[in-house]
Enzyme design. Structure first.
Site, PDB file in Angstrom:
ATOM      1  N   HIS A   7       0.835  -1.282   0.006  1.00 41.45           N
ATOM      2  CA  HIS A   7      -0.121   0.084  -0.162  1.00 41.45           C
ATOM      3  C   HIS A   7       0.873   1.222   0.044  1.00 41.45           C
ATOM      4  CE1 HIS A   7      -3.448   2.429   1.406  1.00 41.45           C
ATOM      5  NE2 HIS A   7      -2.551   3.221   1.772  1.00 41.45           N
ATOM      6  N   GLU A   8       2.015   1.221   0.925  1.00 39.86           N
ATOM      7  CA  GLU A   8       2.795   2.455   1.058  1.00 39.86           C
ATOM      8  C   GLU A   8       3.649   2.348  -0.093  1.00 39.86           C
ATOM      9  OE1 GLU A   8       2.176   4.644   3.219  1.00 39.86           O
ATOM     10  OE2 GLU A   8       0.930   3.250   4.315  1.00 39.86           O
ATOM     11  N   HIS A  11       1.762   4.370  -2.881  1.00 39.28           N
ATOM     12  CA  HIS A  11       1.703   5.853  -2.722  1.00 39.28           C
ATOM     13  C   HIS A  11       2.926   6.342  -3.337  1.00 39.28           C
ATOM     14  CE1 HIS A  11      -1.720   6.558  -0.320  1.00 39.28           C
ATOM     15  NE2 HIS A  11      -1.439   6.105   0.696  1.00 39.28           N
ATOM     16  N   HIS A  17      -5.405   6.871  -2.510  1.00 38.29           N
ATOM     17  CA  HIS A  17      -6.475   5.991  -1.986  1.00 38.29           C
ATOM     18  C   HIS A  17      -7.443   6.189  -2.879  1.00 38.29           C
ATOM     19  CE1 HIS A  17      -4.681   7.448   2.049  1.00 38.29           C
ATOM     20  NE2 HIS A  17      -4.043   5.906   1.834  1.00 38.29           N
TER      21      HIS A  17
HETATM   22 ZN   LIG Z   1      -2.382   5.218   2.376  1.00 37.53          ZN
END
Ligand SMILES: [Zn+2]
Length: 221
Positions: A7-8, A11, A17
């Site tokens: 998830h990171e 980014h 998101h």
């Molecule tokens: Zn996030």
């Protein structure tokens, strides 16, 4: 925990998101009253934040970038985000969804090569004064490959990054589906000098730039 790392990384490579899509209100409802104070930004859309971006495909409930209903909720019993039918959302942290992979490929491994071919129709330069006038036309041609062997007919509209040369600002344009080339327009730049002083300057027209979803090449004919 590995899913949170992915998830990171998402980014880091430019993913927002999933609930930050500009069209998310068509898929989820957000109850701002249930968000921990100071955490509201996590639930804003990128357009509300004034950030550049795009929505690819439809809202992906399997995305690793999607929150769960009670993330950053004041109370776990009072969800922040629900599906339109009122059911809870589970934001998986196992791995990339098909939509995540599609987005990655769209951004970093695009199947479209866009070649802007530019033809100068005027190129005057006055060696005495330094004044100049340059005019030209540009057309973008699409190919399936970076070596430009196979022309591509766009299966869906392609959003391109463009620049307005008169204001030097970026904007987005859309090339319609069904074409393999598209006329971008005329561009010009005039500079008039009088004894070394620039007395007149004008630049204008649209100019295609590098963008997300296509490899970009430039060729002057
Ligand atoms: Zn996030």
């Amino acid at each position: 925990m590995e899913g949170q790392v992915i998830h990171e990384i998402g980014h880091a490579i430019g993913f927002y998101h999933e609930q930050s899509r500009s069209d998310r209100n068509n898929f989820v409802t957000i109850n701002y009253n249930n968000i921990q104070p100071g955490r509201e930004r996590n639930y804003q859309t990128y357009t509300e934040d004034g950030d550049p971006g795009f929505d690819l495909g439809v809202f992906d409930f399997n995305s690793i970038m999607l929150y769960s209903s009670s993330d950053f909720a004041i109370s776990a019993n009072n969800p922040v985000m629900l599906r339109l039918d009122g059911s809870w959302i589970f934001g998986q942290r196992v791995g990339l969804s098909l939509g995540d992979v599609e987005t990655y490929n769209y951004m970093y491994n695009p199947a479209i090569t866009a070649v802007v071919k530019y033809t100068k129709t005027r190129d005057d330069y006055d060696w005495n004064s330094g004044s100049s006038a340059v005019e030209g036309h540009s057309t973008v041609f699409f190919y399936t490959d970076a070596s430009r062997t196979t022309p591509l007919t766009l299966a869906s509209p392609l959003r391109i990054t463009a620049r307005d040369l008169s204001t030097n600002t970026y904007y987005y344009g859309t090339v319609p589906a069904g074409v393999s080339s598209f006329y971008l327009g005329e561009t010009w730049e005039y500079q008039v000098y009088d004894f070394g002083n620039l007395t007149y300057y004008s630049a204008g027209g649209g100019w295609m730039e590098r963008g997300v979803g296509y490899n970009f090449q430039f060729e002057q004919l």
